[in-house]
Scaffold this motif. Structure first.
Motif, PDB file in Angstrom:
ATOM      1  N   PHE A   1      -7.657  -2.662   4.161  1.00  0.00           N
ATOM      2  CA  PHE A   1      -7.749  -3.932   3.440  1.00  0.00           C
ATOM      3  C   PHE A   1      -9.050  -4.645   3.800  1.00  0.00           C
ATOM      4  O   PHE A   1      -9.378  -4.796   4.974  1.00  0.00           O
ATOM      5  CB  PHE A   1      -6.550  -4.842   3.784  1.00  0.00           C
ATOM      6  N   PRO A   2      -9.789  -5.111   2.786  1.00  0.00           N
ATOM      7  CA  PRO A   2     -11.083  -5.729   3.078  1.00  0.00           C
ATOM      8  C   PRO A   2     -10.955  -7.037   3.858  1.00  0.00           C
ATOM      9  O   PRO A   2     -11.823  -7.350   4.672  1.00  0.00           O
ATOM     10  CB  PRO A   2     -11.703  -5.975   1.697  1.00  0.00           C
TER      11      PRO A   2
ATOM     12  N   ASP B   1       0.601  -1.298  -4.726  1.00  0.00           N
ATOM     13  CA  ASP B   1      -0.642  -0.621  -4.339  1.00  0.00           C
ATOM     14  C   ASP B   1      -1.749  -1.087  -5.283  1.00  0.00           C
ATOM     15  O   ASP B   1      -1.481  -1.460  -6.428  1.00  0.00           O
ATOM     16  CB  ASP B   1      -0.500   0.904  -4.416  1.00  0.00           C
ATOM     17  N   ILE B   2      -2.973  -1.009  -4.791  1.00  0.00           N
ATOM     18  CA  ILE B   2      -4.111  -1.438  -5.611  1.00  0.00           C
ATOM     19  C   ILE B   2      -4.525  -0.353  -6.612  1.00  0.00           C
ATOM     20  O   ILE B   2      -5.146  -0.640  -7.624  1.00  0.00           O
ATOM     21  CB  ILE B   2      -5.293  -1.834  -4.678  1.00  0.00           C
TER      22      ILE B   2
ATOM     23  N   ALA C   1       0.865  -1.188   0.000  1.00  0.00           N
ATOM     24  CA  ALA C   1       0.000   0.000   0.000  1.00  0.00           C
ATOM     25  C   ALA C   1       0.902   1.239   0.000  1.00  0.00           C
ATOM     26  O   ALA C   1       0.790   2.116   0.844  1.00  0.00           O
ATOM     27  CB  ALA C   1      -0.958   0.009   1.188  1.00  0.00           C
ATOM     28  N   THR C   2       1.770   1.265  -0.992  1.00  0.00           N
ATOM     29  CA  THR C   2       2.810   2.305  -1.073  1.00  0.00           C
ATOM     30  C   THR C   2       2.243   3.700  -1.297  1.00  0.00           C
ATOM     31  O   THR C   2       2.912   4.696  -1.036  1.00  0.00           O
ATOM     32  CB  THR C   2       3.816   1.949  -2.193  1.00  0.00           C
TER      33      THR C   2
ATOM     34  N   SER D   1      -3.547  -5.957  -5.056  1.00  0.00           N
ATOM     35  CA  SER D   1      -4.218  -5.856  -3.759  1.00  0.00           C
ATOM     36  C   SER D   1      -3.317  -6.513  -2.718  1.00  0.00           C
ATOM     37  O   SER D   1      -2.400  -7.258  -3.066  1.00  0.00           O
ATOM     38  CB  SER D   1      -5.561  -6.574  -3.826  1.00  0.00           C
TER      39      SER D   1
ATOM     40  N   GLN E   1       0.092   2.785   7.307  1.00  0.00           N
ATOM     41  CA  GLN E   1      -1.289   3.296   7.233  1.00  0.00           C
ATOM     42  C   GLN E   1      -2.039   2.777   6.015  1.00  0.00           C
ATOM     43  O   GLN E   1      -2.741   3.543   5.335  1.00  0.00           O
ATOM     44  CB  GLN E   1      -1.292   4.843   7.262  1.00  0.00           C
ATOM     45  N   GLY E   2      -1.906   1.471   5.767  1.00  0.00           N
ATOM     46  CA  GLY E   2      -2.671   0.867   4.670  1.00  0.00           C
ATOM     47  C   GLY E   2      -3.544  -0.281   5.151  1.00  0.00           C
ATOM     48  O   GLY E   2      -4.621  -0.530   4.621  1.00  0.00           O
TER      49      GLY E   2
ATOM     50  N   VAL F   1       7.435   6.015   1.317  1.00  0.00           N
ATOM     51  CA  VAL F   1       8.303   5.076   2.039  1.00  0.00           C
ATOM     52  C   VAL F   1       9.226   4.358   1.051  1.00  0.00           C
ATOM     53  O   VAL F   1      10.410   4.148   1.332  1.00  0.00           O
ATOM     54  CB  VAL F   1       7.461   4.080   2.873  1.00  0.00           C
TER      55      VAL F   1
HETATM   56  C1  LIG Z   1      -3.285   6.276   3.631  1.00  0.00           C
HETATM   57  S1  LIG Z   1      -2.602   5.631   2.150  1.00  0.00           S
HETATM   58  C2  LIG Z   1      -0.990   5.152   2.707  1.00  0.00           C
HETATM   59  C3  LIG Z   1       0.009   5.215   1.589  1.00  0.00           C
HETATM   60  C4  LIG Z   1       1.475   5.038   1.954  1.00  0.00           C
HETATM   61  N1  LIG Z   1       1.734   3.803   2.676  1.00  0.00           N
HETATM   62  C5  LIG Z   1       2.038   6.224   2.701  1.00  0.00           C
HETATM   63  O1  LIG Z   1       2.626   6.041   3.779  1.00  0.00           O
HETATM   64  O2  LIG Z   1       1.908   7.366   2.209  1.00  0.00           O
HETATM   65  C6  LIG Z   1      -3.446   4.097   1.981  1.00  0.00           C
HETATM   66  C7  LIG Z   1      -3.101   3.357   0.675  1.00  0.00           C
HETATM   67  O3  LIG Z   1      -3.677   2.038   0.751  1.00  0.00           O
HETATM   68  C8  LIG Z   1      -4.002   1.644  -0.569  1.00  0.00           C
HETATM   69  N2  LIG Z   1      -4.928   0.506  -0.497  1.00  0.00           N
HETATM   70  C9  LIG Z   1      -6.211   0.535  -0.069  1.00  0.00           C
HETATM   71  N3  LIG Z   1      -6.748  -0.700  -0.142  1.00  0.00           N
HETATM   72  C10 LIG Z   1      -5.788  -1.521  -0.633  1.00  0.00           C
HETATM   73  C11 LIG Z   1      -5.724  -2.928  -0.908  1.00  0.00           C
HETATM   74  N4  LIG Z   1      -6.779  -3.735  -0.699  1.00  0.00           N
HETATM   75  N5  LIG Z   1      -4.577  -3.438  -1.379  1.00  0.00           N
HETATM   76  C12 LIG Z   1      -3.491  -2.633  -1.594  1.00  0.00           C
HETATM   77  N6  LIG Z   1      -3.487  -1.296  -1.351  1.00  0.00           N
HETATM   78  C13 LIG Z   1      -4.611  -0.752  -0.860  1.00  0.00           C
HETATM   79  C14 LIG Z   1      -4.603   2.911  -1.161  1.00  0.00           C
HETATM   80  O4  LIG Z   1      -4.644   2.874  -2.570  1.00  0.00           O
HETATM   81  C15 LIG Z   1      -3.668   3.969  -0.606  1.00  0.00           C
HETATM   82  O5  LIG Z   1      -2.618   4.236  -1.506  1.00  0.00           O
END
Ligand SMILES: C[S@@+](CC[C@H](N)C(=O)[O-])C[C@H]1O[C@@H](n2cnc3c(N)ncnc32)[C@H](O)[C@@H]1O
Length: 272
Positions: A123-124, A74-75, A50-51, A100, A118-119, A56
Protein backbone atom coordinates in the motif's frame (compact mmCIF):
# COMPACT_ATOMS: atom_id res chain seq x y z
CA UNK A 1 14.34 3.00 3.10
CA UNK A 2 15.56 2.33 -0.42
CA UNK A 3 12.87 2.27 -3.06
CA UNK A 4 12.42 -0.48 -5.63
CA UNK A 5 10.18 -0.65 -8.70
CA UNK A 6 6.64 -1.66 -7.83
CA UNK A 7 5.48 -5.20 -8.48
CA UNK A 8 2.51 -5.21 -10.84
CA UNK A 9 -0.31 -7.63 -10.03
CA UNK A 10 -2.56 -5.93 -12.58
CA UNK A 11 -1.82 -8.18 -15.55
CA UNK A 12 -3.91 -11.19 -16.52
CA UNK A 13 -0.92 -13.55 -16.82
CA UNK A 14 0.40 -12.46 -13.40
CA UNK A 15 -3.00 -13.02 -11.77
CA UNK A 16 -3.25 -16.46 -13.40
CA UNK A 17 0.28 -17.54 -12.38
CA UNK A 18 -0.33 -16.23 -8.87
CA UNK A 19 -3.49 -18.28 -8.56
CA UNK A 20 -2.14 -21.47 -10.15
CA UNK A 21 1.21 -21.64 -8.36
CA UNK A 22 1.60 -19.23 -5.44
CA UNK A 23 -1.82 -19.78 -3.88
CA UNK A 24 -1.60 -23.58 -3.42
CA UNK A 25 2.09 -23.43 -2.48
CA UNK A 26 1.98 -20.48 -0.07
CA UNK A 27 -1.15 -18.37 0.37
CA UNK A 28 -3.72 -21.11 0.98
CA UNK A 29 -1.76 -22.88 3.76
CA UNK A 30 -0.82 -19.55 5.37
CA UNK A 31 -4.44 -18.34 5.12
CA UNK A 32 -5.73 -21.57 6.68
CA UNK A 33 -3.35 -21.16 9.57
CA UNK A 34 -4.24 -17.50 10.14
CA UNK A 35 -7.96 -18.32 10.28
CA UNK A 36 -7.40 -21.36 12.50
CA UNK A 37 -5.44 -19.31 15.04
CA UNK A 38 -8.01 -16.51 15.26
CA UNK A 39 -11.79 -16.31 15.13
CA UNK A 40 -14.40 -17.61 15.84
CA UNK A 41 -15.70 -16.64 12.41
CA UNK A 42 -19.27 -17.93 12.53
CA UNK A 43 -21.77 -15.09 12.01
CA UNK A 44 -19.04 -12.47 11.50
CA UNK A 45 -18.76 -9.84 8.80
CA UNK A 46 -15.16 -9.86 7.59
CA UNK A 47 -13.29 -7.65 5.15
CA UNK A 48 -10.57 -9.49 3.23
CA UNK A 49 -8.46 -6.51 2.18
CA UNK A 50 -6.14 -6.99 -0.84
CA UNK A 51 -7.95 -10.27 -1.42
CA UNK A 52 -5.96 -11.06 -4.58
CA UNK A 53 -7.51 -14.12 -6.20
CA UNK A 54 -9.66 -14.55 -3.11
CA UNK A 55 -8.11 -17.49 -1.29
CA UNK A 56 -8.79 -16.08 2.20
CA UNK A 57 -12.26 -14.90 1.14
CA UNK A 58 -13.06 -18.45 0.00
CA UNK A 59 -11.81 -19.94 3.26
CA UNK A 60 -13.83 -17.37 5.19
CA UNK A 61 -17.00 -18.00 3.20
CA UNK A 62 -16.98 -21.57 4.54
CA UNK A 63 -16.42 -20.37 8.09
CA UNK A 64 -18.74 -17.37 8.55
CA UNK A 65 -21.88 -19.47 8.00
CA UNK A 66 -25.23 -18.31 6.70
CA UNK A 67 -25.40 -15.31 9.07
CA UNK A 68 -21.94 -14.02 8.22
CA UNK A 69 -20.62 -12.01 5.29
CA UNK A 70 -17.30 -11.59 3.51
CA UNK A 71 -16.27 -8.45 1.66
CA UNK A 72 -13.41 -9.18 -0.73
CA UNK A 73 -11.59 -6.00 -1.78
CA UNK A 74 -8.68 -5.45 -4.13
CA UNK A 75 -7.38 -2.65 -6.32
CA UNK A 76 -6.79 -4.93 -9.31
CA UNK A 77 -9.78 -6.11 -11.36
CA UNK A 78 -7.63 -8.91 -12.85
CA UNK A 79 -7.14 -10.45 -9.40
CA UNK A 80 -10.77 -9.82 -8.43
CA UNK A 81 -12.08 -11.54 -11.58
CA UNK A 82 -10.42 -14.79 -10.52
CA UNK A 83 -11.64 -14.30 -6.94
CA UNK A 84 -15.21 -13.91 -8.23
CA UNK A 85 -14.91 -17.10 -10.21
CA UNK A 86 -13.60 -19.06 -7.19
CA UNK A 87 -16.24 -17.68 -4.81
CA UNK A 88 -19.19 -18.22 -7.16
CA UNK A 89 -20.57 -21.04 -4.98
CA UNK A 90 -20.75 -18.77 -1.93
CA UNK A 91 -23.42 -16.62 -3.61
CA UNK A 92 -24.33 -13.43 -1.75
CA UNK A 93 -22.25 -14.37 1.25
CA UNK A 94 -19.25 -12.82 -0.56
CA UNK A 95 -19.43 -9.25 -1.86
CA UNK A 96 -16.65 -7.89 -4.09
CA UNK A 97 -15.22 -4.43 -3.92
CA UNK A 98 -12.78 -2.91 -6.38
CA UNK A 99 -11.07 -0.48 -4.07
CA UNK A 100 -7.68 0.72 -2.92
CA UNK A 101 -6.82 0.24 0.74
CA UNK A 102 -6.79 4.03 1.05
CA UNK A 103 -9.29 5.43 0.49
CA UNK A 104 -11.34 2.33 1.20
CA UNK A 105 -14.75 2.44 -0.50
CA UNK A 106 -16.65 1.19 2.55
CA UNK A 107 -18.83 2.82 5.23
CA UNK A 108 -17.43 3.15 8.76
CA UNK A 109 -18.09 0.62 11.55
CA UNK A 110 -19.45 -2.18 9.38
CA UNK A 111 -17.07 -5.14 9.84
CA UNK A 112 -16.09 -7.33 12.81
CA UNK A 113 -12.67 -8.13 11.39
CA UNK A 114 -10.27 -7.01 8.69
CA UNK A 115 -7.86 -9.57 7.33
CA UNK A 116 -5.02 -8.47 5.11
CA UNK A 117 -2.73 -11.33 4.17
CA UNK A 118 0.49 -10.09 2.51
CA UNK A 119 -1.04 -6.94 1.06
CA UNK A 120 -0.15 -4.14 3.50
CA UNK A 121 3.47 -3.85 2.33
CA UNK A 122 2.23 -2.86 -1.14
CA UNK A 123 0.00 0.00 0.00
CA UNK A 124 1.44 3.38 -0.98
CA UNK A 125 0.14 5.10 2.18
CA UNK A 126 0.42 2.54 4.95
CA UNK A 127 -0.30 4.98 7.78
CA UNK A 128 -3.62 6.00 6.22
CA UNK A 129 -4.42 2.39 5.29
CA UNK A 130 -4.20 1.44 8.99
CA UNK A 131 -6.49 4.38 9.81
CA UNK A 132 -8.95 3.13 7.18
CA UNK A 133 -8.95 -0.36 8.71
CA UNK A 134 -9.76 1.17 12.11
CA UNK A 135 -12.54 3.27 10.57
CA UNK A 136 -14.40 0.35 8.95
CA UNK A 137 -14.18 -1.85 12.08
CA UNK A 138 -16.96 -2.04 14.65
CA UNK A 139 -15.98 -1.43 18.29
CA UNK A 140 -13.88 -4.35 19.61
CA UNK A 141 -13.24 -5.52 16.06
CA UNK A 142 -9.86 -6.91 15.09
CA UNK A 143 -7.41 -6.35 12.24
CA UNK A 144 -5.11 -9.26 11.31
CA UNK A 145 -2.34 -8.11 9.02
CA UNK A 146 0.52 -10.30 7.81
CA UNK A 147 3.66 -9.10 6.02
CA UNK A 148 6.72 -11.17 5.13
CA UNK A 149 9.98 -10.73 6.98
CA UNK A 150 13.21 -10.27 4.99
CA UNK A 151 14.34 -12.48 2.10
CA UNK A 152 17.18 -13.57 4.37
CA UNK A 153 14.45 -15.33 6.41
CA UNK A 154 12.10 -16.26 3.55
CA UNK A 155 14.51 -18.71 2.02
CA UNK A 156 13.02 -19.55 -1.39
CA UNK A 157 12.71 -15.87 -2.24
CA UNK A 158 16.21 -15.25 -0.90
CA UNK A 159 17.38 -17.93 -3.35
CA UNK A 160 15.61 -16.18 -6.24
CA UNK A 161 17.17 -12.81 -5.28
CA UNK A 162 20.61 -14.43 -4.84
CA UNK A 163 20.40 -16.07 -8.27
CA UNK A 164 19.39 -12.77 -9.90
CA UNK A 165 22.21 -10.90 -8.16
CA UNK A 166 24.69 -13.58 -9.27
CA UNK A 167 23.84 -13.00 -12.94
CA UNK A 168 23.89 -9.20 -12.60
CA UNK A 169 20.08 -8.68 -12.72
CA UNK A 170 20.14 -6.43 -9.67
CA UNK A 171 17.05 -4.45 -10.55
CA UNK A 172 14.95 -7.60 -10.87
CA UNK A 173 16.43 -8.87 -7.59
CA UNK A 174 15.40 -5.62 -5.91
CA UNK A 175 11.89 -5.92 -7.34
CA UNK A 176 11.68 -9.40 -5.85
CA UNK A 177 12.82 -8.01 -2.47
CA UNK A 178 9.98 -5.48 -2.49
CA UNK A 179 7.36 -7.57 -0.55
CA UNK A 180 9.99 -8.68 1.99
CA UNK A 181 12.69 -6.14 2.76
CA UNK A 182 10.85 -2.83 2.87
CA UNK A 183 8.71 -2.97 6.00
CA UNK A 184 10.60 -3.54 9.27
CA UNK A 185 8.52 -4.90 12.14
CA UNK A 186 8.79 -1.77 14.32
CA UNK A 187 7.49 0.39 11.46
CA UNK A 188 4.66 -2.10 10.82
CA UNK A 189 3.61 -2.06 14.48
CA UNK A 190 3.89 1.73 14.75
CA UNK A 191 1.40 2.21 11.89
CA UNK A 192 -1.32 0.45 13.91
CA UNK A 193 -0.42 2.10 17.22
CA UNK A 194 -0.39 5.53 15.57
CA UNK A 195 -3.73 4.82 13.86
CA UNK A 196 -5.33 4.62 17.32
CA UNK A 197 -6.03 0.90 17.84
CA UNK A 198 -6.61 0.02 21.53
CA UNK A 199 -4.11 -2.84 21.53
CA UNK A 200 -1.51 -3.93 19.00
CA UNK A 201 0.33 -7.24 19.25
CA UNK A 202 3.11 -8.29 16.89
CA UNK A 203 3.46 -12.05 16.30
CA UNK A 204 6.03 -13.97 14.29
CA UNK A 205 4.89 -17.00 12.27
CA UNK A 206 7.15 -19.39 10.42
CA UNK A 207 6.61 -22.53 8.38
CA UNK A 208 8.49 -24.67 5.91
CA UNK A 209 7.38 -24.13 2.35
CA UNK A 210 6.36 -27.63 1.39
CA UNK A 211 6.75 -28.60 -2.28
CA UNK A 212 7.63 -31.78 -4.10
CA UNK A 213 9.37 -30.56 -7.27
CA UNK A 214 12.77 -29.55 -5.82
CA UNK A 215 14.69 -27.03 -7.97
CA UNK A 216 11.99 -27.23 -10.66
CA UNK A 217 9.47 -25.85 -8.14
CA UNK A 218 11.77 -22.93 -7.35
CA UNK A 219 11.88 -21.96 -11.04
CA UNK A 220 8.12 -22.35 -11.33
CA UNK A 221 7.76 -20.19 -8.21
CA UNK A 222 9.94 -17.41 -9.65
CA UNK A 223 8.01 -17.43 -12.94
CA UNK A 224 4.67 -17.18 -11.11
CA UNK A 225 5.63 -14.02 -9.18
CA UNK A 226 5.04 -10.56 -10.65
CA UNK A 227 8.70 -10.59 -11.84
CA UNK A 228 7.78 -13.61 -14.02
CA UNK A 229 7.00 -11.55 -17.15
CA UNK A 230 10.44 -9.87 -16.83
CA UNK A 231 12.19 -13.24 -16.43
CA UNK A 232 10.51 -14.46 -19.61
CA UNK A 233 11.93 -11.48 -21.48
CA UNK A 234 15.55 -12.31 -20.57
CA UNK A 235 17.81 -13.58 -23.37
CA UNK A 236 17.81 -17.39 -23.46
CA UNK A 237 21.43 -17.63 -22.28
CA UNK A 238 20.78 -15.24 -19.36
CA UNK A 239 17.63 -17.11 -18.35
CA UNK A 240 19.54 -20.37 -18.45
CA UNK A 241 22.24 -18.93 -16.14
CA UNK A 242 19.46 -17.79 -13.81
CA UNK A 243 17.87 -21.26 -13.66
CA UNK A 244 21.28 -22.87 -13.05
CA UNK A 245 22.01 -20.48 -10.18
CA UNK A 246 18.53 -20.93 -8.71
CA UNK A 247 18.64 -24.74 -9.04
CA UNK A 248 21.92 -24.84 -7.07
CA UNK A 249 20.45 -22.71 -4.31
CA UNK A 250 17.16 -24.66 -4.23
CA UNK A 251 19.04 -27.97 -4.02
CA UNK A 252 20.99 -26.64 -1.06
CA UNK A 253 17.80 -25.41 0.63
CA UNK A 254 15.79 -28.60 0.25
CA UNK A 255 18.64 -31.05 1.00
CA UNK A 256 16.65 -33.83 -0.63
CA UNK A 257 13.49 -33.12 1.37
CA UNK A 258 10.13 -31.94 0.00
CA UNK A 259 10.47 -28.26 0.88
CA UNK A 260 12.18 -25.03 -0.13
CA UNK A 261 13.14 -23.79 3.32
CA UNK A 262 11.24 -21.60 5.75
CA UNK A 263 9.02 -18.61 5.17
CA UNK A 264 8.69 -16.18 8.07
CA UNK A 265 5.98 -13.55 8.49
CA UNK A 266 5.09 -10.79 10.91
CA UNK A 267 1.44 -10.80 11.94
CA UNK A 268 -0.23 -7.79 13.53
CA UNK A 269 -3.23 -8.43 15.77
CA UNK A 270 -4.74 -4.98 16.34
CA UNK A 271 -7.95 -4.49 18.35
CA UNK A 272 -10.27 -1.48 18.20
C1 LIG B 1 0.62 -10.84 -2.51
S1 LIG B 1 -1.02 -10.46 -3.02
C2 LIG B 1 -1.94 -11.06 -1.63
C3 LIG B 1 -3.32 -11.49 -2.04
C4 LIG B 1 -4.16 -12.23 -1.01
N1 LIG B 1 -4.31 -11.48 0.23
C5 LIG B 1 -3.65 -13.62 -0.73
O1 LIG B 1 -3.44 -13.97 0.44
O2 LIG B 1 -3.48 -14.40 -1.69
C6 LIG B 1 -1.08 -8.72 -2.83
C7 LIG B 1 -2.41 -8.10 -3.31
O3 LIG B 1 -2.42 -6.72 -2.91
C8 LIG B 1 -3.17 -6.01 -3.88
N2 LIG B 1 -2.89 -4.57 -3.73
C9 LIG B 1 -1.72 -3.95 -4.01
N3 LIG B 1 -1.83 -2.63 -3.74
C10 LIG B 1 -3.09 -2.42 -3.29
C11 LIG B 1 -3.80 -1.27 -2.82
N4 LIG B 1 -3.23 -0.05 -2.77
N5 LIG B 1 -5.07 -1.42 -2.41
C12 LIG B 1 -5.67 -2.65 -2.44
N6 LIG B 1 -5.06 -3.78 -2.87
C13 LIG B 1 -3.78 -3.67 -3.27
C14 LIG B 1 -2.69 -6.61 -5.19
O4 LIG B 1 -3.57 -6.34 -6.26
C15 LIG B 1 -2.62 -8.08 -4.83
O5 LIG B 1 -3.82 -8.74 -5.15
Amino acid sequence: MTTAPELDFGKDNVARGYDDVLVPLIFRPWGERLLAEHGPWDGRTVLDLATGTGVVARLLADRVGSNGKVIAADINPQMLNIAKHHCADAGERVRFLESSAHPLELEGGVVDAVICQQGFQFFPDRAQSAVEMLRVLRDEGVALVSTWRSVAECKAFGAICGALDAIGETELANMMRRPFDHLPEDELQAHFEDAGFNSVELQRHEALMTCHGGPKSAIELALATPIGPHLRELAESVFSRFTDELSDRATELSRGESHLGKLVSNVIVARK
